[in-house]
Design a protein around this motif. Sequence first.
Motif, PDB file in Angstrom:
ATOM      1  N   GLY A 295     -22.642  25.889 -35.405  1.00  0.00           N
ATOM      2  CA  GLY A 295     -23.425  25.823 -36.633  1.00  0.00           C
ATOM      3  C   GLY A 295     -24.375  26.998 -36.745  1.00  0.00           C
ATOM      4  N   ALA A 296     -25.035  27.070 -37.873  1.00  0.00           N
ATOM      5  CA  ALA A 296     -25.992  28.154 -38.127  1.00  0.00           C
ATOM      6  C   ALA A 296     -27.409  27.595 -38.168  1.00  0.00           C
ATOM      7  N   ASP A 297     -28.358  28.433 -37.876  1.00  0.00           N
ATOM      8  CA  ASP A 297     -29.768  28.051 -37.955  1.00  0.00           C
ATOM      9  C   ASP A 297     -30.153  27.873 -39.423  1.00  0.00           C
ATOM     10  N   ILE A 309     -32.213  23.150 -31.290  1.00  0.00           N
ATOM     11  CA  ILE A 309     -30.950  22.828 -30.620  1.00  0.00           C
ATOM     12  C   ILE A 309     -30.320  24.098 -30.045  1.00  0.00           C
ATOM     13  N   MET A 310     -30.267  25.140 -30.847  1.00  0.00           N
ATOM     14  CA  MET A 310     -29.667  26.396 -30.388  1.00  0.00           C
ATOM     15  C   MET A 310     -30.452  26.993 -29.228  1.00  0.00           C
ATOM     16  N   LEU A 322     -22.265  27.709 -27.275  1.00  0.00           N
ATOM     17  CA  LEU A 322     -22.819  27.854 -28.621  1.00  0.00           C
ATOM     18  C   LEU A 322     -21.934  28.762 -29.465  1.00  0.00           C
ATOM     19  N   LEU A 323     -21.591  28.286 -30.660  1.00  0.00           N
ATOM     20  CA  LEU A 323     -20.919  29.109 -31.664  1.00  0.00           C
ATOM     21  C   LEU A 323     -21.875  29.274 -32.838  1.00  0.00           C
ATOM     22  N   ASP A 324     -22.429  30.442 -32.983  1.00  0.00           N
ATOM     23  CA  ASP A 324     -23.350  30.714 -34.082  1.00  0.00           C
ATOM     24  C   ASP A 324     -22.529  30.978 -35.341  1.00  0.00           C
ATOM     25  N   LEU A 348     -22.870  18.331 -30.393  1.00  0.00           N
ATOM     26  CA  LEU A 348     -24.099  18.055 -31.143  1.00  0.00           C
ATOM     27  C   LEU A 348     -23.839  18.100 -32.648  1.00  0.00           C
ATOM     28  N   GLN A 349     -24.345  17.081 -33.365  1.00  0.00           N
ATOM     29  CA  GLN A 349     -24.094  16.962 -34.806  1.00  0.00           C
ATOM     30  C   GLN A 349     -25.401  16.746 -35.579  1.00  0.00           C
ATOM     31  N   PRO A 350     -26.267  17.758 -35.638  1.00  0.00           N
ATOM     32  CA  PRO A 350     -27.513  17.617 -36.414  1.00  0.00           C
ATOM     33  C   PRO A 350     -27.227  17.726 -37.910  1.00  0.00           C
TER      34      PRO A 350
END
Length: 471
Positions: A295-297, A309-310, A322-324, A348-350
Amino acid sequence: MLSVKGHCNLMEKTVTGKCINQLWSVLLPLSLFLFMSALFFDFSGLKHGILIGFSAKAPKNSGQIRPAVVDECVGKYIYVHRLPSRFNDDLLKNCHAINRWYDICEFLENSGLGPLLSNSGNADDFPNNSWFATDQFVLEVIFRTRMKQYKCLTNDSAMASAVYVPFYAGLEICQHLWGFNASVRDAAAYDLIKFLVAQPEWKRMGGKDHFLVVGRVTWDFRRMPHNESFWGSYFLRLPESQNLTILGIESSHGADNDFGVPYPTYFHPSHDSEVFEWQNRMRRKRRHFLYSFAGADRPQDGGSIRGKIMSQCRDSGDKCKLLDCDPGKNNCKTVNVMKMFQNSSFCLQPPGDSFTRRSTFDSILAGCIPVFFHPVSAYRQYLWHLPKEHKKYSVFIPTDYLREGLVNIEKVLLGISEQRLLAMREEVIGLIPKIIYANPSSKLETIEDAFDISIREVLHRVEEMRRETVG
């Protein structure tokens, strides 16, 4: 001596008696034959009053009575509204105008499944020609195609237990979400409701037996009243819409007629064996990472926990992958995301732009245990497809705990025993059939997929409302 007349009468009586005796000798066996034929007649050849085939045979056990033929579609018949083409087919013809950010046309191939992923040279990652580059917002198209194959369709709406409305609400509103005023965004919704209310099918239950699928999150159709500058259309807030059963990839947990159904994944099997093979493959998979995040910030969103999270993922070193997914980095291609999930124990699923994520279902598909940070991300959404006991298949870490620095994700996950982890993984892998949409070109034999479960639950809901109306 008898007279001639008397002699004739006597002969007449004698002949008549012989004829009657001969007649009874024919009628008695014939009556017995007809009685026995009726007793052991195979009525399965009767359909709609027409004799298709004849079978007069005794049952194997003469003490048993052959069961009556039952219509397996009773209580399951669905009538599909024939909408004006502007509500569905015309949108597909003009697909280049649907999304201003990317051309969705290629993702409408193969009845909405998108292009085959195996054609990309990753056949080992996506076997059996069952993997497609499916867009997350095309469920309306996939669902309608599946409805065309539904075994209990009827052209007689009086026979129907439910009425399906094949409106591509998500594709329609996507054309007008950016840069259009409220009257343009609401036009199709008002026109659809006007059409439905004018039909005889609506009058039967005031639309309460009608259902439709929306391929975007519910908030795209729930603009607040008297606020035309707000996001989305007013479709699902219209009074008549409250009677419809709405199936969407993200529902409004405060609306009684709104139900969450799984986002479409990339996996659309044609045969049961493909599902079983994939499940077994996920069971055998060695997982090198404790947890991962794709995911992205969201630095512009003050309430987002993605940055934290990241940061924690980076601090965990080789325990976290981590995949940004920042648009400029092009990291999050389908193959990269699915490989990472398959190599992770927890995913993780925020929340992101909304509470739910397609990534939740991608992780389940990969046998990766989802970690949620908000109850609306799954527990209050997918009541038909995911277990009520959420601890069996997921981990929950409250958003506030993470935001305030009160919890360390790595420590929480390491605190889960190996035995419990394996049990949770098996539960997740067992959910795979329930969260996928099978290929409409074929039919699964023993497996209920997300479509089948949704239809079953819609019929059950409509029947309950019908009983309340009659009662």
